[in-house]
Design a protein around this motif. Structure first.
Motif, PDB file in Angstrom:
ATOM      1  N   GLY A   1     -53.357  30.674  -6.548  1.00  0.00           N
ATOM      2  CA  GLY A   1     -53.111  31.483  -7.733  1.00  0.00           C
ATOM      3  C   GLY A   1     -52.274  30.734  -8.759  1.00  0.00           C
ATOM      4  N   ALA A   2     -51.662  31.516  -9.638  1.00  0.00           N
ATOM      5  CA  ALA A   2     -50.884  30.916 -10.728  1.00  0.00           C
ATOM      6  C   ALA A   2     -49.704  30.116 -10.185  1.00  0.00           C
ATOM      7  CB  ALA A   2     -50.396  32.001 -11.678  1.00  0.00           C
TER       8      ALA A   2
ATOM      9  N   GLN B   1     -45.898  25.986 -19.818  1.00  0.00           N
ATOM     10  CA  GLN B   1     -47.088  26.490 -20.530  1.00  0.00           C
ATOM     11  C   GLN B   1     -48.247  26.715 -19.567  1.00  0.00           C
ATOM     12  OE1 GLN B   1     -48.593  24.492 -23.913  1.00  0.00           O
ATOM     13  NE2 GLN B   1     -46.744  24.676 -25.130  1.00  0.00           N
ATOM     14  N   LEU B   2     -48.435  25.755 -18.670  1.00  0.00           N
ATOM     15  CA  LEU B   2     -49.539  25.883 -17.718  1.00  0.00           C
ATOM     16  C   LEU B   2     -49.321  27.070 -16.787  1.00  0.00           C
ATOM     17  CD1 LEU B   2     -50.052  22.109 -16.953  1.00  0.00           C
ATOM     18  CD2 LEU B   2     -51.848  23.660 -17.768  1.00  0.00           C
ATOM     19  N   ALA B   3     -48.081  27.230 -16.323  1.00  0.00           N
ATOM     20  CA  ALA B   3     -47.785  28.351 -15.429  1.00  0.00           C
ATOM     21  C   ALA B   3     -48.059  29.671 -16.138  1.00  0.00           C
ATOM     22  CB  ALA B   3     -46.332  28.272 -14.960  1.00  0.00           C
TER      23      ALA B   3
ATOM     24  N   MET C   1     -52.627  27.572 -25.178  1.00  0.00           N
ATOM     25  CA  MET C   1     -51.480  26.680 -25.030  1.00  0.00           C
ATOM     26  C   MET C   1     -51.193  25.985 -26.354  1.00  0.00           C
ATOM     27  SD  MET C   1     -52.376  25.027 -21.341  1.00  0.00           S
ATOM     28  CE  MET C   1     -51.104  23.771 -21.449  1.00  0.00           C
TER      29      MET C   1
ATOM     30  N   ILE D   1     -47.494  20.445 -27.648  1.00  0.00           N
ATOM     31  CA  ILE D   1     -46.079  20.098 -27.548  1.00  0.00           C
ATOM     32  C   ILE D   1     -45.815  18.928 -28.477  1.00  0.00           C
ATOM     33  CG2 ILE D   1     -44.282  19.248 -26.014  1.00  0.00           C
ATOM     34  CD1 ILE D   1     -45.765  20.720 -23.752  1.00  0.00           C
TER      35      ILE D   1
ATOM     36  N   PHE E   1     -50.891  26.863  -8.716  1.00  0.00           N
ATOM     37  CA  PHE E   1     -51.253  25.872  -9.722  1.00  0.00           C
ATOM     38  C   PHE E   1     -50.008  25.247 -10.346  1.00  0.00           C
ATOM     39  CE2 PHE E   1     -54.508  23.861 -12.145  1.00  0.00           C
ATOM     40  CZ  PHE E   1     -53.873  23.500 -13.319  1.00  0.00           C
ATOM     41  N   ALA E   2     -48.988  26.077 -10.550  1.00  0.00           N
ATOM     42  CA  ALA E   2     -47.744  25.540 -11.100  1.00  0.00           C
ATOM     43  C   ALA E   2     -47.127  24.527 -10.133  1.00  0.00           C
ATOM     44  CB  ALA E   2     -46.769  26.673 -11.385  1.00  0.00           C
TER      45      ALA E   2
ATOM     46  N   ALA F   1     -50.089  30.128 -18.660  1.00  0.00           N
ATOM     47  CA  ALA F   1     -51.537  30.259 -18.861  1.00  0.00           C
ATOM     48  C   ALA F   1     -52.216  30.695 -17.567  1.00  0.00           C
ATOM     49  CB  ALA F   1     -52.121  28.935 -19.348  1.00  0.00           C
ATOM     50  N   ALA F   2     -51.767  30.129 -16.449  1.00  0.00           N
ATOM     51  CA  ALA F   2     -52.354  30.500 -15.163  1.00  0.00           C
ATOM     52  C   ALA F   2     -52.092  31.969 -14.859  1.00  0.00           C
ATOM     53  CB  ALA F   2     -51.785  29.613 -14.055  1.00  0.00           C
ATOM     54  N   GLU F   3     -50.902  32.433 -15.179  1.00  0.00           N
ATOM     55  CA  GLU F   3     -50.594  33.842 -14.944  1.00  0.00           C
ATOM     56  C   GLU F   3     -51.443  34.741 -15.825  1.00  0.00           C
ATOM     57  OE1 GLU F   3     -45.954  33.251 -13.573  1.00  0.00           O
ATOM     58  OE2 GLU F   3     -46.413  34.294 -15.438  1.00  0.00           O
ATOM     59  N   ARG F   4     -51.619  34.309 -17.065  1.00  0.00           N
ATOM     60  CA  ARG F   4     -52.471  35.110 -17.952  1.00  0.00           C
ATOM     61  C   ARG F   4     -53.888  35.185 -17.411  1.00  0.00           C
ATOM     62  NH1 ARG F   4     -49.784  32.404 -22.168  1.00  0.00           N
ATOM     63  NH2 ARG F   4     -51.521  30.976 -22.469  1.00  0.00           N
ATOM     64  N   LEU F   5     -54.393  34.043 -16.963  1.00  0.00           N
ATOM     65  CA  LEU F   5     -55.755  34.025 -16.432  1.00  0.00           C
ATOM     66  C   LEU F   5     -55.871  34.946 -15.228  1.00  0.00           C
ATOM     67  CD1 LEU F   5     -56.911  30.303 -16.551  1.00  0.00           C
ATOM     68  CD2 LEU F   5     -57.764  32.206 -17.896  1.00  0.00           C
ATOM     69  N   ASP F   6     -54.887  34.829 -14.342  1.00  0.00           N
ATOM     70  CA  ASP F   6     -54.943  35.647 -13.127  1.00  0.00           C
ATOM     71  C   ASP F   6     -54.829  37.128 -13.446  1.00  0.00           C
ATOM     72  OD1 ASP F   6     -53.359  33.486 -10.631  1.00  0.00           O
ATOM     73  OD2 ASP F   6     -55.204  33.353 -11.786  1.00  0.00           O
TER      74      ASP F   6
ATOM     75  N   TYR G   1     -49.062  21.312 -10.280  1.00  0.00           N
ATOM     76  CA  TYR G   1     -48.673  20.522 -11.457  1.00  0.00           C
ATOM     77  C   TYR G   1     -47.361  19.792 -11.173  1.00  0.00           C
ATOM     78  CZ  TYR G   1     -46.757  19.336 -16.004  1.00  0.00           C
ATOM     79  OH  TYR G   1     -46.192  18.643 -17.050  1.00  0.00           O
TER      80      TYR G   1
ATOM     81  N   LEU H   1     -57.161  23.873 -14.680  1.00  0.00           N
ATOM     82  CA  LEU H   1     -56.856  25.297 -14.538  1.00  0.00           C
ATOM     83  C   LEU H   1     -58.081  26.145 -14.859  1.00  0.00           C
ATOM     84  CD1 LEU H   1     -54.937  27.677 -14.176  1.00  0.00           C
ATOM     85  CD2 LEU H   1     -54.147  27.323 -16.523  1.00  0.00           C
TER      86      LEU H   1
ATOM     87  N   LEU I   1     -56.959  28.351 -23.592  1.00  0.00           N
ATOM     88  CA  LEU I   1     -55.918  28.958 -22.771  1.00  0.00           C
ATOM     89  C   LEU I   1     -54.738  29.442 -23.603  1.00  0.00           C
ATOM     90  CD1 LEU I   1     -55.888  26.418 -19.807  1.00  0.00           C
ATOM     91  CD2 LEU I   1     -56.669  28.794 -19.742  1.00  0.00           C
TER      92      LEU I   1
ATOM     93  N   ARG J   1     -60.752  25.549 -11.942  1.00  0.00           N
ATOM     94  CA  ARG J   1     -60.330  25.450 -10.539  1.00  0.00           C
ATOM     95  C   ARG J   1     -61.325  26.148  -9.628  1.00  0.00           C
ATOM     96  NH1 ARG J   1     -55.245  29.730 -10.790  1.00  0.00           N
ATOM     97  NH2 ARG J   1     -56.208  30.907 -12.467  1.00  0.00           N
TER      98      ARG J   1
END
Lengths: 467, 180
Positions: free
Chosen positions: B15-16, A11-13, B101, B104, B19-20, A15-20, B23, B57, B99, B60
């Motif tokens: 970048g994305a 989910q975070l990945a 999300m 879960i 960040f992944a 979201a990060a891609e969407r943001l970028d 994490y 995120l 975001l 950042r």
């Protein structure tokens, strides 16, 4: 099943891609709607002698009416119901065990909110029941008036949901209780330590509860039951629905199921799609746009998918960069040592009183002033907490507001820690609210003052007064 | 590995994808940090970890490697979310919602099993240390704070902090040696 932390990483990945890819334009979800995940519980049978016995509506004793958690004001939080708008119940639902049913009413408030309130129904009146340790198990019906609203946006007073006009919402509670009084999440986690906490009823007495407002285009809602999917019509211009089923077929990690909000406007839908990877009560909703009927989600008898659109709102509406550079005053209020210890902080610790002059008026829940604390110092007190005023403000009103969180003052970090006042208009400029979100001003911790007005230097407790 | 980007590089310029990776690399630490403070509430830990990284995120761009480590920054976010959760009675979810999300949802029993299985020997040993030693090790070894910073934060001399770290590590070595 996938490790939830792996799922979270995905989910975070994403979201990060969407943001970028979108230039940090993320989907806007309103801060005051975030409280919605805290839903309450409701139900319809009295437990007598250890067994569940259906009680006919007639002959039920009345108890004291339900009181609001706090004294409410027409200019604070959700406001108060506009007289005359809480009409007849918009939707009714039977209880799985028979007997007293459920109902939902809809009304508008003095701060422009549209509210849906759910309870047990008795002679056309909503209420809560004295069972499952609610109201001391007095077995009575406690009337629920429309002004029993949460003190802030969203919130926790019974099953009530308030949202800005034009928004849509689905509220779910996979483990609702039968009384319609709220069960706190912590009450589900372990035996009650707090004498005020209630005992959680056995699973067989719980209910799966879902309700919502899907807007004027809504046609129907599809939802899970033990026997498979069912579809019910959405009612009225608000697209209201109410589902009450036995609990247990939708697993939830806690009391709360969840909620979804969005918008349903002519020709497109940004609404209702329940969580893709989780079992939810509502699985789909159908809408009518002109002659076309379409659905969103899974399992609807309407097979044609609705055109959807992602909310693409300017980042500056909810995270403004432009500042008016208005002066902000910060006063540090010394807290008692035990409060510091309770917050895992060293003594002395403080709250911050922020004072500023409001450049714009706030006349409804659509806009607000937020105070965000910022901390970029590794060893500092990191007062990383924020709060909103959640009340009407006059233009040029001098506002004094105190932080919710406590923090320590670290002299070497004082220039890197600050409070920022933001005027929030997350829906964007309109005739009623013509100003965009903007930073009103920022005050550094190094410019903080004692309550007496003298510059703050971080000296010991003996020289300070408790605020 | 010498060629691996630092946490700070992943956070600031990664970048994305970066960040992944951050994490993946650091969520066990944040999770352990929160688990030791929250106790046996794995659902709360999951919510707090999720909101911590979602907030990181979102923010950042505010992180400045000149002012501290990425780990320290993450733990600072986690700590304040925890404090806010204690005061408010709920875990904030504003960043996750902004975001887009989804929450879960996992059954309590499964979460507890995952937590049990993922609790490392180190964490169990760490939990058995005296509070002041545990805090000193967490700050120095896990969060990579300087001795001076810890001393300022905890309110004692650098020498005392060094002793606490040293004694704590010696105890950990002994405990883990015994259990091996």
């Amino acid at each position: 099943m996938t490790d939830p932390y792996t799922a979270l990483g995905r989910q975070l990945a994403a979201a990060a891609e969407r943001l970028d890819s979108q230039g940090a334009t993320s989907r806007r979800l309103r801060a005051w709607l975030s409280h919605r995940l805290n839903a309450a519980a409701v139900a319809a049978v009295l437990a007598l002698g250890g067994g569940a016995v259906a009680v006919a509506a007639t002959g039920l004793l009345s108890g004291a009416p339900v009181r609001p958690e706090a004294s409410l004001s027409p200019v604070v939080g959700n406001g108060l119901p506009v007289p005359g708008t809480p009409g007849a119940l918009a939707v009714r639902a039977a209880d799985p065990d028979g007997g007293m049913g459920w109902g939902m009413r809809i009304f508008r408030t003095t701060r422009g909110q549209l509210c849906a309130q759910v309870g047990r129904e008795h002679d056309g009146q909503l209420g809560e029941l004295g069972l499952d340790s609610a109201f001391g198990d007095d077995g009575r019906f406690h009337a629920l008036s429309p002004d029993v609203l949460p003190p802030g946006y969203g919130g926790s007073s019974g099953q009530v949901e308030c949202l800005p006009a034009g928004q849509t919402v689905i509220v779910e509670d996979a483990n609702a209780d039968r009384s319609a009084m709220r069960l706190l999440p912590e009450e589900f986690r372990e035996p009650p330590k707090n004498p005020k906490h209630r005992e959680v009823p056995p699973a067989s007495d719980l209910r799966a509860l879902a309700y919502g407002l899907l807007g004027p285009h809504a046609v129907s809602v599809t939802y899970r039951t033990r026997g498979g999917l069912r579809t019910m019509p959405a009612r009225g211009p608000e697209g209201a629905f109410l589902i009450v089923e036995p609990a247990g077929y939708v697993k939830s990690s806690s009391l709360v199921g969840g909620s979804v909000d969005g918008q349903a406007t002519a020709g497109s839908v940004e609404v209702t799609a329940p969580y893709r990877d989780a079992a939810t009560i509502v699985t789909a909703a159908a809408f009518r746009f002109g002659a076309e009927v379409c659905s969103q989600g899974r399992g609807s008898p309407v097979r044609k998918s609705c055109p959807t659109r992602r909310m693409r709102l300017p980042q500056r509406w909810f995270s403004p960069k432009h500042s008016l550079h208005e002066p902000i005053r910060l006063t540090l209020l010394l807290q008692p040592p035990k409060a510091c210890r309770a917050a895992f902080l060293l003594d002395p610790c403080y709250k911050g009183e922020v004072r500023f002059t409001a450049p714009y008026a706030v006349t409804s829940a659509a806009t607000d002033y937020d105070i965000q604390s910022r901390a970029q110092c590794k060893i500092g007190g990191r007062p990383e907490t924020g709060w909103a005023l959640e009340r009407d403000i006059r233009r040029n009103e001098v506002v004094r507001t105190v932080s919710l969180g406590l923090f320590v003052f670290t002299p070497s970090c004082a220039t890197h820690e600050s409070f920022q006042v933001i005027y929030q208009n997350e829906q964007g400029p309109s005739a009623a609210h013509p100003h965009e979100s903007v930073i009103v001003g920022t005050v550094s911790m190094s410019r903080a003052r004692h309550p007496g007005g003298a510059p703050f230097t971080g000296q010991g407790r003996s020289s300070l007064r408790t605020g | 590995m010498p060629g691996d980007p630092s946490d700070e590089e992943l956070l600031v310029g990664g970048g994305a994808h970066g960040f992944a990776l951050l994490y993946e690399r650091r969520h066990p630490l944040v999770r352990g940090y929160l688990r030791r403070r929250v106790g046996s509430h794995p659902d709360l830990v999951l919510d707090l970890v999720a909101e911590t990284f979602a907030r990181a995120l979102e923010r950042r761009g505010q992180f400045d490697p000149q002012r501290g480590t990425a780990v320290g920054w993450l733990l600072g976010i986690a700590r304040h979310l925890l404090l806010d959760a204690v005061r408010a009675g709920r875990v904030a979810d504003a960043s996750r919602r902004r975001l887009g999300m989804e929450r879960i949802v996992v059954a309590d029993e499964q979460l507890e099993r995952i937590e049990r299985e993922s609790t490392s020997e180190l964490e169990r040993s760490l939990a058995g240390l005296p509070q002041e030693q545990r805090e000193a090790i967490e700050r120095r070894v896990l969060a990579e704070e300087t001795y001076a910073a810890i001393a300022a934060r905890v309110g004692c001399s650098e020498q005392v902090v060094r002793k606490r770290v040293s004694r704590g590590l010696a105890t950990l070595r002994r405990k883990m040696g015994e259990s091996a």
